[in-house]
Design a protein around this motif. Structure first.
Motif, PDB file in Angstrom:
ATOM      1  N   THR A   1     -18.966   6.600   7.186  1.00 45.77           N
ATOM      2  CA  THR A   1     -17.962   6.168   8.247  1.00 45.77           C
ATOM      3  C   THR A   1     -17.266   5.016   8.502  1.00 45.77           C
ATOM      4  O   THR A   1     -17.974   3.956   7.942  1.00 45.77           O
ATOM      5  CB  THR A   1     -18.742   6.242   9.477  1.00 45.77           C
ATOM      6  N   LEU A   2     -15.821   5.181   8.395  1.00 46.73           N
ATOM      7  CA  LEU A   2     -15.113   3.777   8.388  1.00 46.73           C
ATOM      8  C   LEU A   2     -14.946   3.334   9.652  1.00 46.73           C
ATOM      9  O   LEU A   2     -14.596   3.994  10.363  1.00 46.73           O
ATOM     10  CB  LEU A   2     -13.840   4.136   7.611  1.00 46.73           C
ATOM     11  N   PHE A   3     -15.441   1.985   9.848  1.00 47.43           N
ATOM     12  CA  PHE A   3     -15.335   1.231  11.037  1.00 47.43           C
ATOM     13  C   PHE A   3     -14.232   0.025  10.981  1.00 47.43           C
ATOM     14  O   PHE A   3     -14.071  -0.429   9.905  1.00 47.43           O
ATOM     15  CB  PHE A   3     -16.830   1.102  11.583  1.00 47.43           C
ATOM     16  N   THR A   4     -13.927  -0.160  12.509  1.00 46.83           N
ATOM     17  CA  THR A   4     -13.220  -1.396  12.557  1.00 46.83           C
ATOM     18  C   THR A   4     -13.835  -2.151  13.918  1.00 46.83           C
ATOM     19  O   THR A   4     -13.942  -1.493  14.619  1.00 46.83           O
ATOM     20  CB  THR A   4     -11.908  -1.396  12.562  1.00 46.83           C
ATOM     21  N   THR A   5     -13.333  -3.291  13.688  1.00 53.19           N
ATOM     22  CA  THR A   5     -13.587  -4.177  15.078  1.00 53.19           C
ATOM     23  C   THR A   5     -12.172  -4.177  15.826  1.00 53.19           C
ATOM     24  O   THR A   5     -11.045  -4.014  15.325  1.00 53.19           O
ATOM     25  CB  THR A   5     -13.900  -5.433  15.128  1.00 53.19           C
ATOM     26  N   TYR A   6     -12.245  -4.302  17.072  1.00 53.08           N
ATOM     27  CA  TYR A   6     -10.886  -4.464  17.856  1.00 53.08           C
ATOM     28  C   TYR A   6     -11.557  -5.338  19.243  1.00 53.08           C
ATOM     29  O   TYR A   6     -12.692  -5.108  19.689  1.00 53.08           O
ATOM     30  CB  TYR A   6     -10.169  -3.224  18.249  1.00 53.08           C
TER      31      TYR A   6
ATOM     32  N   TYR B   1     -16.339  -1.996  18.510  1.00 51.50           N
ATOM     33  CA  TYR B   1     -15.783  -1.411  17.199  1.00 51.50           C
ATOM     34  C   TYR B   1     -15.684   0.224  17.450  1.00 51.50           C
ATOM     35  O   TYR B   1     -15.957   0.737  18.358  1.00 51.50           O
ATOM     36  CB  TYR B   1     -17.074  -1.615  16.326  1.00 51.50           C
ATOM     37  N   ALA B   2     -14.964   0.582  16.643  1.00 52.17           N
ATOM     38  CA  ALA B   2     -14.442   2.202  16.515  1.00 52.17           C
ATOM     39  C   ALA B   2     -14.463   2.643  15.315  1.00 52.17           C
ATOM     40  O   ALA B   2     -14.120   2.023  14.300  1.00 52.17           O
ATOM     41  CB  ALA B   2     -13.140   2.308  17.164  1.00 52.17           C
ATOM     42  N   PRO B   3     -14.975   4.070  15.160  1.00 50.06           N
ATOM     43  CA  PRO B   3     -14.968   4.934  13.985  1.00 50.06           C
ATOM     44  C   PRO B   3     -13.168   5.221  13.603  1.00 50.06           C
ATOM     45  O   PRO B   3     -12.822   5.795  14.635  1.00 50.06           O
ATOM     46  CB  PRO B   3     -15.898   5.956  14.321  1.00 50.06           C
ATOM     47  N   ILE B   4     -13.032   5.277  12.453  1.00 52.48           N
ATOM     48  CA  ILE B   4     -11.788   5.440  12.078  1.00 52.48           C
ATOM     49  C   ILE B   4     -11.622   6.750  11.365  1.00 52.48           C
ATOM     50  O   ILE B   4     -10.851   7.858  11.318  1.00 52.48           O
ATOM     51  CB  ILE B   4     -11.160   4.385  10.984  1.00 52.48           C
ATOM     52  N   GLN B   5     -12.776   7.106  10.395  1.00 53.52           N
ATOM     53  CA  GLN B   5     -12.995   8.293   9.738  1.00 53.52           C
ATOM     54  C   GLN B   5     -14.382   8.520   9.515  1.00 53.52           C
ATOM     55  O   GLN B   5     -15.133   7.451   9.070  1.00 53.52           O
ATOM     56  CB  GLN B   5     -12.218   8.274   8.466  1.00 53.52           C
TER      57      GLN B   5
ATOM     58  N   THR C   1      -9.804   9.087   1.625  1.00 53.62           N
ATOM     59  CA  THR C   1      -8.486   8.415   1.755  1.00 53.62           C
ATOM     60  C   THR C   1      -8.674   7.548   3.087  1.00 53.62           C
ATOM     61  O   THR C   1      -8.811   7.965   4.024  1.00 53.62           O
ATOM     62  CB  THR C   1      -7.475   9.462   1.752  1.00 53.62           C
ATOM     63  N   LEU C   2      -8.227   6.215   2.901  1.00 53.18           N
ATOM     64  CA  LEU C   2      -8.031   5.510   4.185  1.00 53.18           C
ATOM     65  C   LEU C   2      -7.047   5.865   4.811  1.00 53.18           C
ATOM     66  O   LEU C   2      -5.826   5.656   4.495  1.00 53.18           O
ATOM     67  CB  LEU C   2      -8.195   4.011   3.901  1.00 53.18           C
ATOM     68  N   PRO C   3      -7.287   6.182   6.345  1.00 55.82           N
ATOM     69  CA  PRO C   3      -6.143   6.530   7.050  1.00 55.82           C
ATOM     70  C   PRO C   3      -5.142   5.210   7.083  1.00 55.82           C
ATOM     71  O   PRO C   3      -5.411   4.030   7.146  1.00 55.82           O
ATOM     72  CB  PRO C   3      -6.855   6.774   8.508  1.00 55.82           C
ATOM     73  N   PHE C   4      -3.896   5.452   7.399  1.00 55.64           N
ATOM     74  CA  PHE C   4      -2.677   4.519   7.492  1.00 55.64           C
ATOM     75  C   PHE C   4      -2.951   3.672   8.640  1.00 55.64           C
ATOM     76  O   PHE C   4      -2.538   2.603   8.736  1.00 55.64           O
ATOM     77  CB  PHE C   4      -1.475   5.334   7.555  1.00 55.64           C
ATOM     78  N   GLU C   5      -3.710   4.340   9.740  1.00 53.19           N
ATOM     79  CA  GLU C   5      -3.857   3.339  10.875  1.00 53.19           C
ATOM     80  C   GLU C   5      -5.111   2.557  10.576  1.00 53.19           C
ATOM     81  O   GLU C   5      -5.442   1.679  11.630  1.00 53.19           O
ATOM     82  CB  GLU C   5      -4.439   4.512  11.998  1.00 53.19           C
ATOM     83  N   THR C   6      -5.586   2.548   9.518  1.00 52.83           N
ATOM     84  CA  THR C   6      -6.773   1.375   9.176  1.00 52.83           C
ATOM     85  C   THR C   6      -6.058   0.061   9.331  1.00 52.83           C
ATOM     86  O   THR C   6      -5.044  -0.344   8.524  1.00 52.83           O
ATOM     87  CB  THR C   6      -7.173   1.543   7.886  1.00 52.83           C
TER      88      THR C   6
ATOM     89  N   VAL D   1     -13.332  -4.494   8.663  1.00 57.68           N
ATOM     90  CA  VAL D   1     -13.398  -3.122   8.422  1.00 57.68           C
ATOM     91  C   VAL D   1     -14.559  -2.965   7.368  1.00 57.68           C
ATOM     92  O   VAL D   1     -14.779  -3.728   6.675  1.00 57.68           O
ATOM     93  CB  VAL D   1     -12.066  -2.558   7.771  1.00 57.68           C
ATOM     94  N   TRP D   2     -15.311  -2.002   7.938  1.00 54.60           N
ATOM     95  CA  TRP D   2     -16.542  -1.889   6.836  1.00 54.60           C
ATOM     96  C   TRP D   2     -16.753  -0.055   6.664  1.00 54.60           C
ATOM     97  O   TRP D   2     -16.244   0.546   7.358  1.00 54.60           O
ATOM     98  CB  TRP D   2     -17.664  -2.562   7.389  1.00 54.60           C
ATOM     99  N   VAL D   3     -17.527   0.109   5.540  1.00 54.03           N
ATOM    100  CA  VAL D   3     -17.944   1.495   5.436  1.00 54.03           C
ATOM    101  C   VAL D   3     -19.425   1.398   5.475  1.00 54.03           C
ATOM    102  O   VAL D   3     -20.109   0.734   5.095  1.00 54.03           O
ATOM    103  CB  VAL D   3     -17.588   1.881   3.947  1.00 54.03           C
ATOM    104  N   ALA D   4     -19.817   2.110   6.602  1.00 58.18           N
ATOM    105  CA  ALA D   4     -21.266   2.416   7.064  1.00 58.18           C
ATOM    106  C   ALA D   4     -21.836   3.765   6.345  1.00 58.18           C
ATOM    107  O   ALA D   4     -20.892   4.884   6.179  1.00 58.18           O
ATOM    108  CB  ALA D   4     -21.489   2.408   8.601  1.00 58.18           C
ATOM    109  N   THR D   5     -22.809   3.712   5.491  1.00 57.53           N
ATOM    110  CA  THR D   5     -23.490   4.916   4.751  1.00 57.53           C
ATOM    111  C   THR D   5     -24.625   5.261   5.642  1.00 57.53           C
ATOM    112  O   THR D   5     -25.691   4.339   5.918  1.00 57.53           O
ATOM    113  CB  THR D   5     -23.702   4.628   3.315  1.00 57.53           C
ATOM    114  N   GLY D   6     -25.043   6.565   5.899  1.00 59.95           N
ATOM    115  CA  GLY D   6     -26.134   7.062   6.450  1.00 59.95           C
ATOM    116  C   GLY D   6     -26.718   8.178   5.996  1.00 59.95           C
ATOM    117  O   GLY D   6     -25.923   9.201   5.325  1.00 59.95           O
ATOM    118  N   LEU D   7     -28.031   8.224   6.051  1.00 61.36           N
ATOM    119  CA  LEU D   7     -28.716   9.528   5.544  1.00 61.36           C
ATOM    120  C   LEU D   7     -29.186  10.181   6.879  1.00 61.36           C
ATOM    121  O   LEU D   7     -29.832   9.592   7.704  1.00 61.36           O
ATOM    122  CB  LEU D   7     -29.871   9.241   4.625  1.00 61.36           C
TER     123      LEU D   7
END
Length: 257
Positions: free
Chosen positions: A54-59, A71-75, A98-103, A112-118
């Motif tokens: 999951t790609l996240f960003t802060t706002y 923070y919000a998930p982008i993808q 692919t990172l969305p253009f809105e990133t 911005v960070w990539v969170a990995t989960g099992l």
């Protein structure tokens, strides 16, 4: 002992671990990210339903006249089918997305960070978190450079809660705040705000907020009532890049006469 190992693993003790390794740490919006996810088994076999990124960003979000960092998930991307990881076993899963253009660009306090989960039923999901840098892509960089060529300098960049009328798939919008320090607008404008909407590889919609400098009593009254701010929306294409400064100047000049 195996029974107790499974019980401990279900609560995160001696459970499988996850480590994501990205090909690099700096990307442009619209670029493809590649890497591998390494899974290491714990002290007991575990059934894993999926691996997801999951790609996240802060706002910045406002509530009751106060500002909060949210923070919000982008993808979100699933990169595996169900599988079993054995005791102390190691597995690798390659991925691309692919990172969305809105990133948003990681300027100022934006992260911005990539969170990995099992995804493991009835157990604590192991997670990993990898921060990445997002730099302007070609079209975004051309716009920012052209604004600076007109005598503006970036004062602040903030990823903030999007007004309802400009909200798309995401709850945030990134705002670039410029101030005139040289050139024809130094004595005419207080600031220029630039926002990017509906971006693709070939074009982007720009939202410009032109803040005129107060002149005389009427100007100060207009500023007090925020009537000195004008909004304009225009589409920029890659074919505009060679004469982009002139195009932006023509638009801004309409509000500085």
């Amino acid at each position: 002992m195996s029974f107790f190992n499974k019980v401990f693993a279900s609560i995160g003790i001696g459970a499988a671990t996850v480590d994501t390794k990205l090909e690099k740490s700096s990307y442009q919006a619209g670029e493809t990210a590649k890497g591998i996810v390494e899974i290491t088994g714990g002290s007991a076999d575990q059934n894993i339903d999926s691996i997801y990124l999951t790609l996240f960003t802060t706002y910045i979000r406002e509530s009751d006249d106060k500002k909060y960092t949210d923070y919000a998930p982008i993808q979100k991307v699933q990169i595996s089918e169900p599988f079993t990881i054995g005791e102390n076993e190691k597995k690798e899963f390659p991925f691309t997305f692919t990172l969305p253009f809105e990133t948003p660009i990681t300027y100022g306090n934006t992260r911005v960070w990539v969170a990995t989960g099992l995804d493991i039923k009835n157990a604590v999901d192991p997670k990993d978190k990898d921060y990445i840098e997002i730099v302007p892509n070609g079209l975004t960089n051309a716009v920012l450079k052209s604004v600076q060529e007109l005598g503006f300098r970036i004062r602040k960049v903030e990823c903030e809660q999007a007004p309802r009328r400009y909200r798309g798939r995401y709850p945030f919008i990134q705002e670039f705040e410029f101030v005139p320090v040289d050139g024809p607008y130094q004595r005419k404008l207080d600031e220029l705000e630039v926002m990017f909407l509906n971006q693709s590889e070939e074009q982007v919609d720009l939202l410009l907020e032109v803040d005129r400098r107060a002149r005389g009593l009427g100007g100060f009254l207009a500023e007090a009532l925020e009537m000195d701010e004008s909004m304009v929306r225009l589409t920029i294409r890659t074919s505009d890049i060679p004469h982009l400064s002139s195009k932006l100047q023509d638009v801004i000049n309409k509000f500085t006469q």
